[in-house]
Motif scaffolding. Sequence first.
Motif, PDB file in Angstrom:
ATOM      1  N   TYR A   1     -32.459  16.926  24.411  1.00 16.35           N
ATOM      2  CA  TYR A   1     -32.010  15.529  24.431  1.00 16.35           C
ATOM      3  C   TYR A   1     -31.207  15.248  25.697  1.00 16.35           C
ATOM      4  CZ  TYR A   1     -33.069  15.076  19.441  1.00 16.35           C
ATOM      5  OH  TYR A   1     -33.689  15.029  18.231  1.00 16.35           O
ATOM      6  N   LYS A   2     -31.267  13.996  26.135  1.00 22.25           N
ATOM      7  CA  LYS A   2     -30.541  13.608  27.340  1.00 22.25           C
ATOM      8  C   LYS A   2     -29.154  13.115  26.956  1.00 22.25           C
ATOM      9  CE  LYS A   2     -31.394  11.419  31.714  1.00 22.25           C
ATOM     10  NZ  LYS A   2     -32.419  10.750  32.504  1.00 22.25           N
ATOM     11  N   GLN A   3     -28.153  13.888  27.295  1.00 22.79           N
ATOM     12  CA  GLN A   3     -26.774  13.580  26.939  1.00 22.79           C
ATOM     13  C   GLN A   3     -26.293  12.302  27.631  1.00 22.79           C
ATOM     14  OE1 GLN A   3     -24.632  15.561  24.856  1.00 22.79           O
ATOM     15  NE2 GLN A   3     -23.468  13.662  25.037  1.00 22.79           N
ATOM     16  N   ILE A   4     -25.494  11.521  26.918  1.00 18.61           N
ATOM     17  CA  ILE A   4     -24.860  10.353  27.531  1.00 18.61           C
ATOM     18  C   ILE A   4     -23.381  10.672  27.734  1.00 18.61           C
ATOM     19  CG2 ILE A   4     -24.197   7.950  27.108  1.00 18.61           C
ATOM     20  CD1 ILE A   4     -26.942   7.595  25.854  1.00 18.61           C
ATOM     21  N   TYR A   5     -22.861  10.259  28.882  1.00 21.58           N
ATOM     22  CA  TYR A   5     -21.486  10.583  29.262  1.00 21.58           C
ATOM     23  C   TYR A   5     -20.637   9.327  29.302  1.00 21.58           C
ATOM     24  CZ  TYR A   5     -23.539  15.020  30.611  1.00 21.58           C
ATOM     25  OH  TYR A   5     -24.193  16.225  30.580  1.00 21.58           O
ATOM     26  N   ASP A   6     -19.343   9.490  29.093  1.00 22.88           N
ATOM     27  CA  ASP A   6     -18.454   8.334  29.192  1.00 22.88           C
ATOM     28  C   ASP A   6     -18.004   8.148  30.640  1.00 22.88           C
ATOM     29  OD1 ASP A   6     -16.479  10.147  29.735  1.00 22.88           O
ATOM     30  OD2 ASP A   6     -15.468   9.943  27.795  1.00 22.88           O
TER      31      ASP A   6
ATOM     32  N   ARG B   1     -36.749  13.869  22.729  1.00 19.26           N
ATOM     33  CA  ARG B   1     -36.477  15.059  23.548  1.00 19.26           C
ATOM     34  C   ARG B   1     -37.400  15.012  24.759  1.00 19.26           C
ATOM     35  NH1 ARG B   1     -36.333  19.907  19.213  1.00 19.26           N
ATOM     36  NH2 ARG B   1     -35.953  21.209  21.023  1.00 19.26           N
ATOM     37  N   TYR B   2     -36.882  15.421  25.885  1.00 20.94           N
ATOM     38  CA  TYR B   2     -37.673  15.367  27.112  1.00 20.94           C
ATOM     39  C   TYR B   2     -37.669  16.731  27.784  1.00 20.94           C
ATOM     40  CZ  TYR B   2     -33.478  15.160  30.105  1.00 20.94           C
ATOM     41  OH  TYR B   2     -32.315  15.458  30.753  1.00 20.94           O
ATOM     42  N   ILE B   3     -38.626  16.912  28.661  1.00 26.76           N
ATOM     43  CA  ILE B   3     -38.750  18.200  29.332  1.00 26.76           C
ATOM     44  C   ILE B   3     -37.885  18.176  30.585  1.00 26.76           C
ATOM     45  CG2 ILE B   3     -40.341  19.757  30.510  1.00 26.76           C
ATOM     46  CD1 ILE B   3     -42.451  18.938  28.480  1.00 26.76           C
ATOM     47  N   TYR B   4     -36.971  19.125  30.653  1.00 26.52           N
ATOM     48  CA  TYR B   4     -35.956  19.093  31.703  1.00 26.52           C
ATOM     49  C   TYR B   4     -35.725  20.503  32.227  1.00 26.52           C
ATOM     50  CZ  TYR B   4     -31.187  18.603  33.597  1.00 26.52           C
ATOM     51  OH  TYR B   4     -30.071  18.626  34.389  1.00 26.52           O
ATOM     52  N   LYS B   5     -36.007  20.743  33.465  1.00 26.12           N
ATOM     53  CA  LYS B   5     -35.726  22.014  34.120  1.00 26.12           C
ATOM     54  C   LYS B   5     -36.418  23.210  33.439  1.00 26.12           C
ATOM     55  CE  LYS B   5     -32.915  19.862  36.929  1.00 26.12           C
ATOM     56  NZ  LYS B   5     -33.356  19.514  38.284  1.00 26.12           N
ATOM     57  N   LYS B   6     -36.180  24.375  34.014  1.00 25.62           N
ATOM     58  CA  LYS B   6     -36.867  25.569  33.537  1.00 25.62           C
ATOM     59  C   LYS B   6     -36.059  26.804  33.906  1.00 25.62           C
ATOM     60  CE  LYS B   6     -39.385  25.587  37.850  1.00 25.62           C
ATOM     61  NZ  LYS B   6     -38.118  25.872  38.480  1.00 25.62           N
ATOM     62  N   PRO B   7     -36.285  27.899  33.222  1.00 20.57           N
ATOM     63  CA  PRO B   7     -35.496  29.096  33.533  1.00 20.57           C
ATOM     64  C   PRO B   7     -35.992  29.862  34.759  1.00 20.57           C
ATOM     65  CG  PRO B   7     -36.673  29.330  31.435  1.00 20.57           C
ATOM     66  CD  PRO B   7     -37.084  28.036  32.008  1.00 20.57           C
TER      67      PRO B   7
ATOM     68  N   ASN C   1     -21.520  21.150  16.481  1.00 22.66           N
ATOM     69  CA  ASN C   1     -22.458  21.674  17.456  1.00 22.66           C
ATOM     70  C   ASN C   1     -23.487  20.623  17.852  1.00 22.66           C
ATOM     71  OD1 ASN C   1     -21.781  24.073  15.388  1.00 22.66           O
ATOM     72  ND2 ASN C   1     -21.897  24.810  17.469  1.00 22.66           N
ATOM     73  N   GLN C   2     -23.733  20.551  19.135  1.00 21.65           N
ATOM     74  CA  GLN C   2     -24.758  19.644  19.663  1.00 21.65           C
ATOM     75  C   GLN C   2     -25.759  20.521  20.401  1.00 21.65           C
ATOM     76  OE1 GLN C   2     -24.633  16.469  18.841  1.00 21.65           O
ATOM     77  NE2 GLN C   2     -22.677  16.769  17.813  1.00 21.65           N
ATOM     78  N   TYR C   3     -26.466  21.342  19.606  1.00 22.51           N
ATOM     79  CA  TYR C   3     -27.290  22.385  20.198  1.00 22.51           C
ATOM     80  C   TYR C   3     -28.328  21.879  21.194  1.00 22.51           C
ATOM     81  CZ  TYR C   3     -25.428  25.637  16.771  1.00 22.51           C
ATOM     82  OH  TYR C   3     -24.595  26.425  16.044  1.00 22.51           O
ATOM     83  N   LEU C   4     -28.840  20.688  20.956  1.00 22.86           N
ATOM     84  CA  LEU C   4     -29.998  20.270  21.755  1.00 22.86           C
ATOM     85  C   LEU C   4     -29.621  19.285  22.857  1.00 22.86           C
ATOM     86  CD1 LEU C   4     -32.595  20.004  18.857  1.00 22.86           C
ATOM     87  CD2 LEU C   4     -32.093  21.935  20.328  1.00 22.86           C
ATOM     88  N   SER C   5     -28.386  19.346  23.313  1.00 20.72           N
ATOM     89  CA  SER C   5     -27.963  18.467  24.399  1.00 20.72           C
ATOM     90  C   SER C   5     -28.264  19.117  25.740  1.00 20.72           C
ATOM     91  CB  SER C   5     -26.461  18.214  24.286  1.00 20.72           C
ATOM     92  OG  SER C   5     -25.985  17.665  25.502  1.00 20.72           O
ATOM     93  N   ASP C   6     -28.728  18.307  26.692  1.00 22.19           N
ATOM     94  CA  ASP C   6     -29.002  18.875  28.020  1.00 22.19           C
ATOM     95  C   ASP C   6     -27.706  19.192  28.772  1.00 22.19           C
ATOM     96  OD1 ASP C   6     -28.161  16.388  28.874  1.00 22.19           O
ATOM     97  OD2 ASP C   6     -30.028  15.850  29.881  1.00 22.19           O
ATOM     98  N   TYR C   7     -26.572  18.819  28.188  1.00 19.09           N
ATOM     99  CA  TYR C   7     -25.291  19.233  28.770  1.00 19.09           C
ATOM    100  C   TYR C   7     -25.255  20.755  28.937  1.00 19.09           C
ATOM    101  CZ  TYR C   7     -20.307  20.391  28.896  1.00 19.09           C
ATOM    102  OH  TYR C   7     -19.097  20.910  29.238  1.00 19.09           O
ATOM    103  N   TYR C   8     -25.901  21.454  28.032  1.00 17.12           N
ATOM    104  CA  TYR C   8     -25.831  22.914  28.047  1.00 17.12           C
ATOM    105  C   TYR C   8     -26.874  23.560  28.957  1.00 17.12           C
ATOM    106  CZ  TYR C   8     -22.597  22.349  24.195  1.00 17.12           C
ATOM    107  OH  TYR C   8     -21.526  21.982  23.437  1.00 17.12           O
ATOM    108  N   ILE C   9     -27.717  22.743  29.561  1.00 18.47           N
ATOM    109  CA  ILE C   9     -28.654  23.291  30.541  1.00 18.47           C
ATOM    110  C   ILE C   9     -27.922  23.295  31.876  1.00 18.47           C
ATOM    111  CG2 ILE C   9     -30.895  23.049  31.645  1.00 18.47           C
ATOM    112  CD1 ILE C   9     -31.195  23.411  28.687  1.00 18.47           C
ATOM    113  N   GLU C  10     -27.645  24.458  32.399  1.00 23.93           N
ATOM    114  CA  GLU C  10     -26.842  24.542  33.616  1.00 23.93           C
ATOM    115  C   GLU C  10     -27.641  25.151  34.748  1.00 23.93           C
ATOM    116  OE1 GLU C  10     -23.043  26.387  33.204  1.00 23.93           O
ATOM    117  OE2 GLU C  10     -22.813  25.691  31.138  1.00 23.93           O
TER     118      GLU C  10
END
Lengths: 319, 535
Positions: free
Chosen positions: A135-140, A164-170, A237-246
Amino acid sequence: MKWETTATSNIGLDFGFFGNRISGTVDYYYRKTKDLLAEVDVPAGANFVNRITTNVGNVISKGVEVNLNTTPVKTDDLTWDFGVNYTYNEAEITNLLKNPDPNFKGQQVSGISGGTGNYVGIHAVGYSPYSYLIYKQIYDNNDKPIEGLYEDINRDGIINDDDRYIYKKPAADVLLGFNTQLTYKEFSLSLAGHASLGNYLYNNYFSNSGVLRAIKNPINFIGNASVNYLDTRFVNNQYLSDYYIENASFFRLDNINLGYDVGKVFKNKASMRIGASIQNVFVISKYKGLDPENAGDGGVDNNIYPRPRIFSLGFNFDF
Amino acid sequence: MKYITIKKLGLAGLAAIMLTACSKKLDLFPQNDFTSESAYATVDGYKAVLAKVYGGLASTGNAGPAGNSDIQGLDEGSQSPFIRGFFNCQELPTDEAVVSWNDQTIKDFHGLRWSSADPFLKGMYARPIYNIMVANEYLRESTDDKVASRGISGADADAIRESRAEVRFLRAFNYWAMMDLFGKSTFIDESNGVGTFLPSEKTKAELFTYIEDELKTIETELAPVKTNEYGRVDQGACWALLARMYLNAKTYIGSEKNTEAITYASKVIGGGYSLHSNYGELFMADNDKRTNEIIFAVGCDGLRTKSYGNTTFFVHCASGDDHDEFGVGGGWYGYRATSALANKFSDLSGATDKRAMFTTSAFGTSAAQIAISDVGDFNNGLHIKKYRNIRSDGGPTSDPNRDFADIDFPIFRLSEMYLIYAEAVLRGGGGGSDATALNYINLIRQRAYGNASGNITSGELTLQFILDERARELYWEGHRRTDLIRYGLLTTGTYLWPWKGGVASGTAVDNKYNIFPVPASNITSNPNLTQNDGY
């Protein structure tokens, strides 16, 4: 079923100049893997199993590899060797179904810790294997992620799995490696390091432990949490947030070795060499987890143990 | 040096050629010594397969609780079971349940915002179809010719013939679940083999006709009401499913069949059942003794049907630190109900209406306790202690580790038949009477209150009262979504409950959520299937 097959075409150039003081290779490759085994759904009701393993996947990967070895200085007392290698790679899944279906999103992969049956990755046609589906996280206004708020990607007014969208890769786009060695009389010094660019990780440790719930867990004891909680202030927990894709691009200096050849000792009965080395010298990375290099193909980082930095000093005697 | 390398390479090449030659052996077929001929060689073999047809409702695979799952590619414990999946679909979207977990899309259920990619729905579509596959296989193998060809005759052959009607009932029941949840279904019967064909699809109306015809055909072939072995269906279950289906006929086929609902509910009521005096004992570990009231229950046992998706799920998901009162060794800190269910009871303590089983050692029933400020926090909400893995006779339960429950899951109970009768009368069905309807409702209330103090008058018996009474009597038994749809309340703004549509105060949602989407992966693998409107 049959074997997976891979056809590789490559074109390369080996070169050497100045008496091989500068030498290297350049290689372009194009690799097509066909009939990859994958589990696919079979029509419900046709058989006792709802999934079978069959040959359906095709993956194309292509890239360039460059190797360069140089010896910029070479005199009787002093030698300096320097080598680098560079790899550019891109991989793309080109087929996953026997009968292509535009509504088929792909195959979920990369299970994570936390919840039951959660996945963050997907094998999807047109994308690199193990791309993240998230998911694409929204920020304040202060760039803090807002808990549970995601972009409605398909604009249907509802946030659900379809958003949910496809974002980046390992997998990295570029891999770099270098090594150098300097020898002056009896002294020698060598360094080796490598870098990886364009690779991303899912920080599962943060997503699983960086929440208030981890501390004030419903079971009545105080739990451990990641300091990442102080950044997100997530309660749940917000497991599926793209915030955690670093971004896990990094440069690591793998080792430094320093040696001195003392020569004959003990009345010529032995020769001695002193060596000192450091392994895992440092890592430069924006990645907030412990180690940008410690995850499997799926790019899910659950690692809580740091990689050791090893200092060693050695005395070698030859009798 | 170089010469040796080439020689080695040559050797490696030779080895590779030899390996290629060997690989032809991989084309052999498995030498399986357990074929259908050996499985069905004896009457016991037939009974073992019959147990599998029933077991598809209680267990998730042949290993249990995990491993060798009937359904692949999903989480076996949470996404492939029948009871748990059915509960998630029937209760979570309503006022009767919320869940605190973060398991994939599980929160989308109470939020009424699921999609066709939902893995829980994929499991809930696959499970009944799998059960139907097994039923079809049994029917193919149990024809008179086949039984005779295997040398089985006499009473054994008769028993097998009778079991065919039970299997057809179970198949019809699974199709009913498909019709109710998805509004259509992949359709297969014993004439379809096992292979790689593309099954066809039946619409809601076609399924209704099919199930109705099947049930009416087997009605006379099943064991007479209240005569079959415990855990197996007889005429009672057949009539009960018909009554339930007729009550909801408007949802399924667009026209009312209340007269038929009264007819079949009356058949069950006249079958010799009676309400059990103690409501709580209907949901305890030894509820197999409650055959006076329970018409058909899915048999669950702590040792023989280990699964995380039958009644084991109920006792764990609803408990936390208070798990000992639920008769299990640990809580899963997950499911509660909303204040909207609490509001149906005038007294939440259980002192007046004994069905209010909402107090545990960890949680009370204060307004502050019941209010859900955060769905993800198990500590708030109305806690449900309806299912308990404790025996009413004080004896030990079968699983010494207290992980897996012995409670059987009641599919049909007599009180549901009373409620169907009364509602169908109020909805204008013929063949019943207002006085009998009132009497049936008051029988339920007398059992709940322990005396006549909860009885209602004919003026109080309204459709709204029956809906609320159904919530009080049948909560957490897998009826609520179907009930709210019948009353037009699941998606509309007329009746709101906390976190309906993902909003704390509740909100109306698109009416497409009255029906679940066909999982997209099923449509991908079978182009004969069609998607429901709006998905």
